[in-house]
Scaffold this active site. Structure first.
Site, PDB file in Angstrom:
ATOM      1  N   ASP A  18      -1.847   1.182  -7.280  1.00  0.00           N
ATOM      2  CA  ASP A  18      -1.824  -0.010  -6.407  1.00  0.00           C
ATOM      3  C   ASP A  18      -2.049  -1.351  -7.106  1.00  0.00           C
ATOM      4  OD1 ASP A  18      -1.736   2.149  -4.686  1.00  0.00           O
ATOM      5  OD2 ASP A  18      -3.643   1.736  -3.723  1.00  0.00           O
ATOM      6  N   LYS A  78       2.121   4.166   0.356  1.00  0.00           N
ATOM      7  CA  LYS A  78       1.085   4.871   1.099  1.00  0.00           C
ATOM      8  C   LYS A  78       0.280   3.904   1.957  1.00  0.00           C
ATOM      9  CE  LYS A  78      -2.322   4.670  -2.682  1.00  0.00           C
ATOM     10  NZ  LYS A  78      -3.391   3.941  -2.001  1.00  0.00           N
ATOM     11  N   CYS A 111      -9.377   3.168  -3.291  1.00  0.00           N
ATOM     12  CA  CYS A 111      -8.310   4.100  -3.665  1.00  0.00           C
ATOM     13  C   CYS A 111      -8.603   4.876  -4.945  1.00  0.00           C
ATOM     14  CB  CYS A 111      -6.983   3.354  -3.765  1.00  0.00           C
ATOM     15  SG  CYS A 111      -6.485   2.635  -2.171  1.00  0.00           S
TER      16      CYS A 111
END
Length: 197
Positions: A18, A78, A111
Protein backbone atom coordinates in the site's frame (compact mmCIF):
# COMPACT_ATOMS: atom_id res chain seq x y z
CA UNK A 1 17.63 -25.88 17.25
CA UNK A 2 15.94 -22.50 17.48
CA UNK A 3 14.73 -20.91 14.28
CA UNK A 4 17.38 -18.34 13.40
CA UNK A 5 15.38 -16.47 10.80
CA UNK A 6 18.05 -16.79 8.14
CA UNK A 7 16.71 -15.59 4.81
CA UNK A 8 17.03 -17.61 1.62
CA UNK A 9 16.30 -16.27 -1.85
CA UNK A 10 15.00 -19.72 -2.83
CA UNK A 11 12.06 -19.71 -0.43
CA UNK A 12 11.12 -16.04 0.02
CA UNK A 13 8.48 -13.68 -1.30
CA UNK A 14 8.56 -9.87 -1.10
CA UNK A 15 5.35 -8.19 0.12
CA UNK A 16 4.92 -4.54 -0.93
CA UNK A 17 2.05 -3.04 1.03
CA UNK A 18 0.00 0.00 0.00
CA UNK A 19 2.66 2.59 -0.87
CA UNK A 20 0.16 4.92 -2.53
CA UNK A 21 -0.03 8.53 -3.58
CA UNK A 22 -2.56 9.80 -1.03
CA UNK A 23 -0.40 8.55 1.84
CA UNK A 24 2.60 10.61 0.71
CA UNK A 25 1.98 13.80 2.76
CA UNK A 26 0.97 12.00 5.96
CA UNK A 27 3.30 9.03 6.44
CA UNK A 28 6.40 9.62 8.55
CA UNK A 29 9.54 9.35 6.37
CA UNK A 30 7.43 8.32 3.36
CA UNK A 31 10.06 9.06 0.69
CA UNK A 32 12.79 7.16 2.55
CA UNK A 33 10.47 4.22 3.25
CA UNK A 34 9.59 3.96 -0.45
CA UNK A 35 13.24 4.36 -1.45
CA UNK A 36 14.22 1.41 0.74
CA UNK A 37 11.31 -0.69 -0.53
CA UNK A 38 12.34 0.15 -4.11
CA UNK A 39 15.83 -1.21 -3.41
CA UNK A 40 14.27 -4.42 -2.08
CA UNK A 41 12.15 -4.70 -5.22
CA UNK A 42 15.24 -4.21 -7.42
CA UNK A 43 17.05 -6.90 -5.45
CA UNK A 44 14.07 -9.25 -5.76
CA UNK A 45 14.30 -8.95 -9.53
CA UNK A 46 18.02 -9.68 -9.55
CA UNK A 47 17.60 -12.67 -7.21
CA UNK A 48 14.32 -13.90 -8.75
CA UNK A 49 12.31 -13.46 -5.57
CA UNK A 50 8.64 -13.02 -6.45
CA UNK A 51 7.04 -9.71 -5.37
CA UNK A 52 3.41 -9.24 -4.33
CA UNK A 53 1.95 -5.72 -4.44
CA UNK A 54 -1.28 -4.45 -2.89
CA UNK A 55 -3.17 -1.17 -2.92
CA UNK A 56 -5.65 -0.12 -0.24
CA UNK A 57 -8.86 1.21 -1.83
CA UNK A 58 -7.04 2.75 -4.84
CA UNK A 59 -10.18 4.58 -5.98
CA UNK A 60 -9.85 6.84 -2.95
CA UNK A 61 -6.17 6.54 -2.03
CA UNK A 62 -4.67 6.60 -5.50
CA UNK A 63 -2.18 4.33 -7.26
CA UNK A 64 1.15 3.00 -6.07
CA UNK A 65 3.76 5.77 -6.21
CA UNK A 66 5.93 5.59 -9.36
CA UNK A 67 9.25 5.77 -7.52
CA UNK A 68 8.66 2.30 -6.07
CA UNK A 69 9.36 1.02 -9.58
CA UNK A 70 6.45 -1.42 -9.55
CA UNK A 71 4.59 -0.30 -12.67
CA UNK A 72 5.04 -3.74 -14.25
CA UNK A 73 3.48 -5.55 -11.27
CA UNK A 74 -0.19 -6.43 -10.91
CA UNK A 75 -1.52 -4.47 -7.94
CA UNK A 76 -4.06 -6.42 -5.89
CA UNK A 77 -6.80 -4.00 -4.84
CA UNK A 78 -8.17 -4.48 -1.33
CA UNK A 79 -10.26 -2.92 1.40
CA UNK A 80 -9.18 -5.26 4.21
CA UNK A 81 -6.24 -4.35 6.44
CA UNK A 82 -4.42 -7.55 5.54
CA UNK A 83 -2.66 -8.24 2.27
CA UNK A 84 -3.82 -11.85 2.57
CA UNK A 85 -6.88 -11.53 0.34
CA UNK A 86 -8.01 -14.46 -1.82
CA UNK A 87 -6.00 -13.35 -4.88
CA UNK A 88 -2.81 -13.14 -2.81
CA UNK A 89 -3.44 -16.54 -1.22
CA UNK A 90 -3.85 -18.02 -4.72
CA UNK A 91 -0.64 -16.34 -5.85
CA UNK A 92 1.25 -17.84 -2.88
CA UNK A 93 -0.14 -21.28 -3.71
CA UNK A 94 0.94 -20.87 -7.35
CA UNK A 95 4.44 -20.03 -6.07
CA UNK A 96 4.55 -23.27 -4.09
CA UNK A 97 3.77 -21.65 -0.72
CA UNK A 98 7.11 -19.98 0.06
CA UNK A 99 8.11 -20.22 3.72
CA UNK A 100 9.57 -16.72 4.20
CA UNK A 101 7.92 -13.33 3.81
CA UNK A 102 9.85 -10.07 3.50
CA UNK A 103 7.34 -7.38 4.43
CA UNK A 104 7.51 -3.64 3.81
CA UNK A 105 5.12 -0.73 3.30
CA UNK A 106 2.46 1.06 5.32
CA UNK A 107 0.93 1.40 7.82
CA UNK A 108 2.87 -0.44 10.50
CA UNK A 109 0.03 -0.82 13.02
CA UNK A 110 -2.66 -1.52 10.41
CA UNK A 111 -1.99 -3.37 7.15
CA UNK A 112 1.57 -4.42 8.04
CA UNK A 113 0.48 -5.80 11.43
CA UNK A 114 -2.62 -7.58 10.09
CA UNK A 115 -0.62 -9.09 7.22
CA UNK A 116 2.16 -10.23 9.55
CA UNK A 117 -0.33 -11.90 11.91
CA UNK A 118 -1.97 -13.73 9.00
CA UNK A 119 1.39 -14.85 7.59
CA UNK A 120 2.56 -16.05 11.01
CA UNK A 121 -0.71 -18.00 11.45
CA UNK A 122 0.01 -19.64 8.10
CA UNK A 123 3.32 -20.85 9.52
CA UNK A 124 5.45 -18.48 7.47
CA UNK A 125 8.57 -16.82 8.80
CA UNK A 126 7.98 -13.06 8.68
CA UNK A 127 10.80 -10.54 8.24
CA UNK A 128 9.63 -6.97 8.76
CA UNK A 129 11.98 -4.46 7.16
CA UNK A 130 11.83 -1.79 9.85
CA UNK A 131 13.40 0.96 7.73
CA UNK A 132 10.91 0.21 4.93
CA UNK A 133 7.81 0.32 7.18
CA UNK A 134 6.10 3.37 8.62
CA UNK A 135 2.86 5.01 9.74
CA UNK A 136 1.43 8.50 10.19
CA UNK A 137 2.39 8.40 13.86
CA UNK A 138 5.81 7.42 15.16
CA UNK A 139 4.12 6.11 18.30
CA UNK A 140 1.97 3.72 16.26
CA UNK A 141 4.98 2.68 14.18
CA UNK A 142 7.23 1.95 17.14
CA UNK A 143 4.63 0.10 19.19
CA UNK A 144 3.59 -1.91 16.13
CA UNK A 145 7.18 -3.04 15.56
CA UNK A 146 7.50 -3.98 19.23
CA UNK A 147 4.19 -5.87 19.14
CA UNK A 148 5.13 -7.73 15.97
CA UNK A 149 8.45 -8.77 17.48
CA UNK A 150 6.53 -10.15 20.49
CA UNK A 151 4.38 -12.17 18.07
CA UNK A 152 7.41 -13.83 16.50
CA UNK A 153 8.24 -11.67 13.49
CA UNK A 154 11.87 -10.79 12.82
CA UNK A 155 12.80 -7.11 12.66
CA UNK A 156 15.48 -6.32 10.12
CA UNK A 157 16.73 -3.57 7.82
CA UNK A 158 16.97 -3.11 4.08
CA UNK A 159 20.71 -3.61 3.90
CA UNK A 160 20.62 -6.60 6.26
CA UNK A 161 18.06 -8.28 3.97
CA UNK A 162 20.19 -7.62 0.88
CA UNK A 163 23.30 -9.10 2.49
CA UNK A 164 21.48 -12.12 3.96
CA UNK A 165 20.00 -12.98 0.58
CA UNK A 166 23.41 -13.23 -1.12
CA UNK A 167 25.46 -14.36 1.96
CA UNK A 168 28.80 -14.33 0.11
CA UNK A 169 30.79 -11.88 -2.01
CA UNK A 170 31.28 -14.82 -4.39
CA UNK A 171 27.52 -15.00 -5.03
CA UNK A 172 26.98 -14.62 -8.80
CA UNK A 173 24.69 -11.62 -8.25
CA UNK A 174 26.69 -9.94 -5.49
CA UNK A 175 27.99 -7.08 -7.67
CA UNK A 176 24.44 -6.15 -8.69
CA UNK A 177 23.26 -6.24 -5.08
CA UNK A 178 26.32 -4.30 -3.94
CA UNK A 179 25.32 -1.45 -6.28
CA UNK A 180 22.07 -1.15 -4.31
CA UNK A 181 24.10 -0.53 -1.15
CA UNK A 182 26.45 2.20 -2.43
CA UNK A 183 24.60 4.72 -0.27
CA UNK A 184 23.59 3.64 3.24
CA UNK A 185 19.92 3.60 4.10
CA UNK A 186 18.69 6.98 5.34
CA UNK A 187 17.79 7.41 8.99
CA UNK A 188 14.08 6.73 9.28
CA UNK A 189 13.73 7.55 12.97
CA UNK A 190 14.27 4.04 14.35
CA UNK A 191 16.95 4.94 16.89
CA UNK A 192 14.30 6.18 19.32
CA UNK A 193 12.66 2.77 19.16
CA UNK A 194 15.81 0.94 20.20
CA UNK A 195 16.73 3.41 22.91
CA UNK A 196 13.28 2.77 24.43
CA UNK A 197 13.75 -1.04 24.53
Amino acid sequence: MANLGRLSSKDAVLFLCDMQEKFRPNIFQFNNIVSNAARLLQASRVLEIPPILTEQYPKGLGPTVPELGAADLKAHSKTSFTMMIEEVKKELEALGNPKQAILCGIEAHACIACTAFDLLERGMEVHIVADAVSARSQTDRLFALSRLKQSGAYLTTTEAVLLQLVQDAKHPNFKEIQKLMIHPSPDTGLLAFFSAM
